[in-house]
Design an enzyme around this catalytic site. Structure first.
Site, PDB file in Angstrom:
ATOM      1  N   CYS A   1     -13.814 -29.968  -3.576  1.00  0.00           N
ATOM      2  CA  CYS A   1     -13.416 -31.275  -4.116  1.00  0.00           C
ATOM      3  C   CYS A   1     -12.421 -32.007  -3.235  1.00  0.00           C
ATOM      4  O   CYS A   1     -12.137 -33.178  -3.471  1.00  0.00           O
ATOM      5  CB  CYS A   1     -12.804 -31.089  -5.501  1.00  0.00           C
TER       6      CYS A   1
ATOM      7  N   ASP B   1      -9.257 -31.361  -3.026  1.00  0.00           N
ATOM      8  CA  ASP B   1      -7.892 -31.319  -3.569  1.00  0.00           C
ATOM      9  C   ASP B   1      -7.011 -30.399  -2.731  1.00  0.00           C
ATOM     10  O   ASP B   1      -7.498 -29.481  -2.067  1.00  0.00           O
ATOM     11  CB  ASP B   1      -7.913 -30.852  -5.029  1.00  0.00           C
TER      12      ASP B   1
ATOM     13  N   CYS C   1     -11.308 -24.489  -9.283  1.00  0.00           N
ATOM     14  CA  CYS C   1      -9.940 -25.038  -9.191  1.00  0.00           C
ATOM     15  C   CYS C   1      -8.914 -23.909  -9.158  1.00  0.00           C
ATOM     16  O   CYS C   1      -7.868 -24.031  -8.500  1.00  0.00           O
ATOM     17  CB  CYS C   1      -9.650 -25.951 -10.370  1.00  0.00           C
TER      18      CYS C   1
ATOM     19  N   CYS D   1      -6.636 -31.686  -9.597  1.00  0.00           N
ATOM     20  CA  CYS D   1      -7.020 -32.001 -10.968  1.00  0.00           C
ATOM     21  C   CYS D   1      -6.157 -31.247 -11.975  1.00  0.00           C
ATOM     22  O   CYS D   1      -5.334 -30.406 -11.614  1.00  0.00           O
ATOM     23  CB  CYS D   1      -8.483 -31.617 -11.176  1.00  0.00           C
TER      24      CYS D   1
HETATM   25 FE1  FES Z   1     -10.362 -30.131  -7.281  1.00  0.00          FE
HETATM   26 FE2  FES Z   1     -10.082 -29.029  -9.616  1.00  0.00          FE
HETATM   27  S1  FES Z   1     -11.473 -30.597  -9.100  1.00  0.00           S
HETATM   28  S2  FES Z   1      -9.095 -28.461  -7.788  1.00  0.00           S
END
Ligand code: FES
Length: 142
Positions: free
Chosen positions: A35, A37, A104, A60
């Site tokens: 993602c 992140d 995540c 997230c």
């Molecule tokens: Fe990226 Fe949860 S969607 S860490």
């Protein structure tokens, strides 16, 4: 059944140990390939024990909740125990995550390991590189 457990919601809304440690002994920064992140974990170490830790994430809600729980689980623990912390253990401590959010939790596990590795590197402590292999998301249920 609610999508998220009460514990996940609690750690998302009131995350523990958020922030930065200016005098950190180890800093781990990792990104989630799925993602994009990002998570940064700071640890303070004394006599092989994590005496303090904090985290920052551009991630997230599940990443926030799992990182918060991960910091709670490693604080006061020897480095060897922190290295054994799996994303599954964090998910279990949160009473579960929806399958599509399991990836995540990997961010939290990897950030802890990256911070320990940074501490080892900075202090010239030898370690087995196998211990720090990147998590294989093929085995995540997402
Ligand atoms: Fe990226 Fe949860 S969607 S860490």
């Amino acid at each position: 059944m609610a999508l998220y457990s009460d514990k996940v919601m609690d750690h998302f809304q009131n995350p523990r140990n958020v922030g930065k440690l200016d005098d950190a002994d180890g800093i781990g920064e990792v990104g989630n390939a799925k993602c994009g992140d990002i998570m940064r974990m700071y640890i303070k170490v004394k006599d092989g024990v994590i005496t303090d830790c904090k985290f920052n994430t551009f991630g997230c809600g599940s990443a926030i909740a799992t990182s918060s729980m991960a910091t709670e689980l490693i604080k006061g623990k020897p480095l060897s125990e922190a290295l054994e912390l799996s994303n599954q253990a964090v998910v279990e401590a949160l009473d579960g995550l929806p399958p599509q959010k399991i990836h995540c939790s990997v961010l939290a596990e990897e950030a802890v390991r990256a911070a320990v590795k940074d501490y080892y590197d900075k202090n010239g402590i030898a370690y087995d590189p196998e211990q720090f292999k990147i998590h294989d998301c093929e085995h995540c249920h997402d």
